[in-house]
Design an enzyme around this catalytic site. Structure first.
Site, mmCIF file in Angstrom:
data_model
loop_
_atom_site.group_PDB
_atom_site.id
_atom_site.type_symbol
_atom_site.label_atom_id
_atom_site.label_comp_id
_atom_site.label_asym_id
_atom_site.label_seq_id
_atom_site.Cartn_x
_atom_site.Cartn_y
_atom_site.Cartn_z
ATOM 1 N N ASP A 8 -6.467 1.855 2.614
ATOM 2 C CA ASP A 8 -7.269 0.666 2.909
ATOM 3 C C ASP A 8 -7.429 0.606 4.426
ATOM 4 O O ASP A 8 -6.440 0.493 5.157
ATOM 5 C CB ASP A 8 -6.527 -0.575 2.386
ATOM 6 C CG ASP A 8 -7.300 -1.868 2.627
ATOM 7 O OD1 ASP A 8 -8.290 -1.845 3.390
ATOM 8 O OD2 ASP A 8 -6.900 -2.901 2.054
ATOM 9 N N HIS A 22 -8.508 -0.159 -1.061
ATOM 10 C CA HIS A 22 -8.804 -1.589 -1.088
ATOM 11 C C HIS A 22 -9.179 -2.016 -2.513
ATOM 12 O O HIS A 22 -9.908 -1.315 -3.197
ATOM 13 C CB HIS A 22 -9.959 -1.888 -0.122
ATOM 14 C CG HIS A 22 -10.092 -3.334 0.222
ATOM 15 N ND1 HIS A 22 -9.162 -3.992 0.999
ATOM 16 C CD2 HIS A 22 -11.029 -4.254 -0.099
ATOM 17 C CE1 HIS A 22 -9.532 -5.263 1.134
ATOM 18 N NE2 HIS A 22 -10.663 -5.446 0.479
ATOM 19 N N SER A 33 -8.132 -9.689 -0.472
ATOM 20 C CA SER A 33 -9.217 -9.486 0.487
ATOM 21 C C SER A 33 -9.587 -10.832 1.154
ATOM 22 O O SER A 33 -8.698 -11.476 1.707
ATOM 23 C CB SER A 33 -10.406 -8.834 -0.235
ATOM 24 O OG SER A 33 -11.258 -8.238 0.701
#
Ligand SMILES: *[C@@H]1O[C@H](CO)[C@@H](O)[C@H](O)[C@H]1NC(C)=O
Ligand SMILES: *[C@@H]1O[C@H](CO)[C@@H](O)[C@H](O)[C@H]1NC(C)=O
Ligand SMILES: *[C@@H]1O[C@H](CO)[C@@H](O)[C@H](O)[C@H]1NC(C)=O
Length: 343
Positions: free
Chosen positions: A282, A312, A179
């Site tokens: 995601d 995610h 991320s």
């Protein structure tokens, strides 16, 4: 007569334990993000459990913390595998950057402490997990500067001898993160291409579900609105927290829209072999695919690991078989790249 039915729309299916975990994270991050752009850290701290370093190995990995710069609160946690069958005279070093939208979390948070421990043990590597300054209290480039400074810090012979085990081989460094940490891993690798280190050599990048974006919205951001963790409201809030207050700075800045109109030309750079990890559920996956395509077009050695049924941050959850599968793939990549490098 046969009826032709449309294939069912894919749905994300996760064990309840993972769902609960995801919804707890979402609830507390949302509750602590104020409308005026600040973060209620006091509220957040009630649920952000921390864990101390431990020189006594836990799950075969010993840890210690090292301060780089007290005034900026830059420090890192070192994870050293201690199992006999993991110790070789020559371990790769993974510089790891945690996720959390540049706003949340830390290396001593329980989730990332556990993730780095798994990396150290399963990959057979020394992991250096970096505590960088967070937004919105600190704007870009504070996060990127802090992460890069840790490479410089360990490039110093004295520091390396003092803070890393003898079998840590700095000629085999990897940068990794997920991320926001994936964004950091990419940009640290880029900076490393243009810096003359004495000892540190970044030979690979592991970019897991990186937080990239742009002024526009991608199809996946629209189509996957409502999937865990990533939403338009949250990403808008986080980019605003991250970007300096400068009218010329928008989301097409190359730190956010890496492969966009203002992208750095990396075709002539010695950018290291890279793994890009993406997941089908995601909302950021279109940006991440563009990033992969861009690396490929620039002539770089790049591998795409795709997890169509995941969302995610899935690999944070050890109960998912895909989490172990990903760590296995990363281990293979790290060993393959390391074995090509002489001592
Ligand atoms: C935002 O609101 C909080 C709580 O009401 C306050 O403490 C903080 O100073 C405000 N921040 C800004 C940037 O206005
Ligand atoms: C390290 O040892 C553990 C326990 O024996 C094992 O599960 C793991 O796969 C080993 N890692 C490597 C890189 O060999
Ligand atoms: C971001 O980058 C893409 C290419 O990856 C480019 O097409 C686009 O114009 C940029 N900004 C927006 C609006 O998405």
């Amino acid at each position: 007569m046969e009826t032709i039915s449309k294939p069912p729309k894919p749905v994300l299916s996760l064990p309840w334990k993972t769902r609960v975990g995801l919804s707890v994270i979402a609830t507390f991050t949302d509750a602590s993000c104020r409308k005026n752009g600040s973060v209620n850290r006091r509220l957040l701290n009630l649920f952000d459990f921390r864990t101390p370093p431990s020189s006594k190995p836990i799950n075969g990995v010993a840890t210690h913390d090292v301060i780089v710069d007290k005034s900026r609160n830059v420090w890192f946690r070192v994870f050293v595998p201690t199992n006999e069958n993991n110790i070789t005279s020559d371990l790769p070093v993974i510089f790891f950057y945690h996720g959390g939208g540049f706003v949340f979390l830390a290396p001593d948070g329980v989730a990332y402490d556990a993730v780095c421990r798994r990396f150290a043990r399963k990959v057979g590597a020394v992991v250096v997990s970096v505590n960088y300054r967070l937004a919105p209290e600190n704007k870009y480039p504070a996060q990127h500067d802090d992460c890069f400074d840790v490479l410089k810090f360990l490039d110093d012979d004295e520091n390396r001898k003092k803070f890393l085990p003898k079998n840590a081989n700095l000629l085999r460094c990897f940068v990794a993160g997920d991320s926001a940490g994936g964004n950091l891993a990419h940009h640290v690798a880029l900076r490393a291409c243009e810096f003359n280190f004495r000892h540190v050599k970044v030979i690979g990048a592991v970019v897991i579900q990186p937080f990239f974006g742009g002024e526009g919205q991608t199809d996946s951001e629209i189509r996957l609105e409502g999937t865990p963790l990533v939403s338009k409201k949250r990403t808008d809030w986080m980019w605003k927290a991250f970007m300096p207050q400068d009218k010329d700075f928008n989301r097409d800045h190359p730190v956010i829209n890496v492969s966009g109109p203002k992208a750095v030309d990396i075709s002539k750079m010695d950018f290291p072999p890279t793994v890009v990890v993406i997941a089908g559920f995601d909302a950021l996956c279109d940006w991440q695919k563009r990033y992969y395509e861009w690396l490929k077009k620039s002539g770089k050695e790049v591998y795409l690991f795709e997890y169509p049924n995941m969302c995610h941050a899935f690999y944070i959850f050890p109960e998912l078989p895909e989490s172990a599968q990903l760590i296995g793939q990363i281990r293979e990549f790290i060993h393959k790249v390391s074995s090509k490098i002489g001592n």
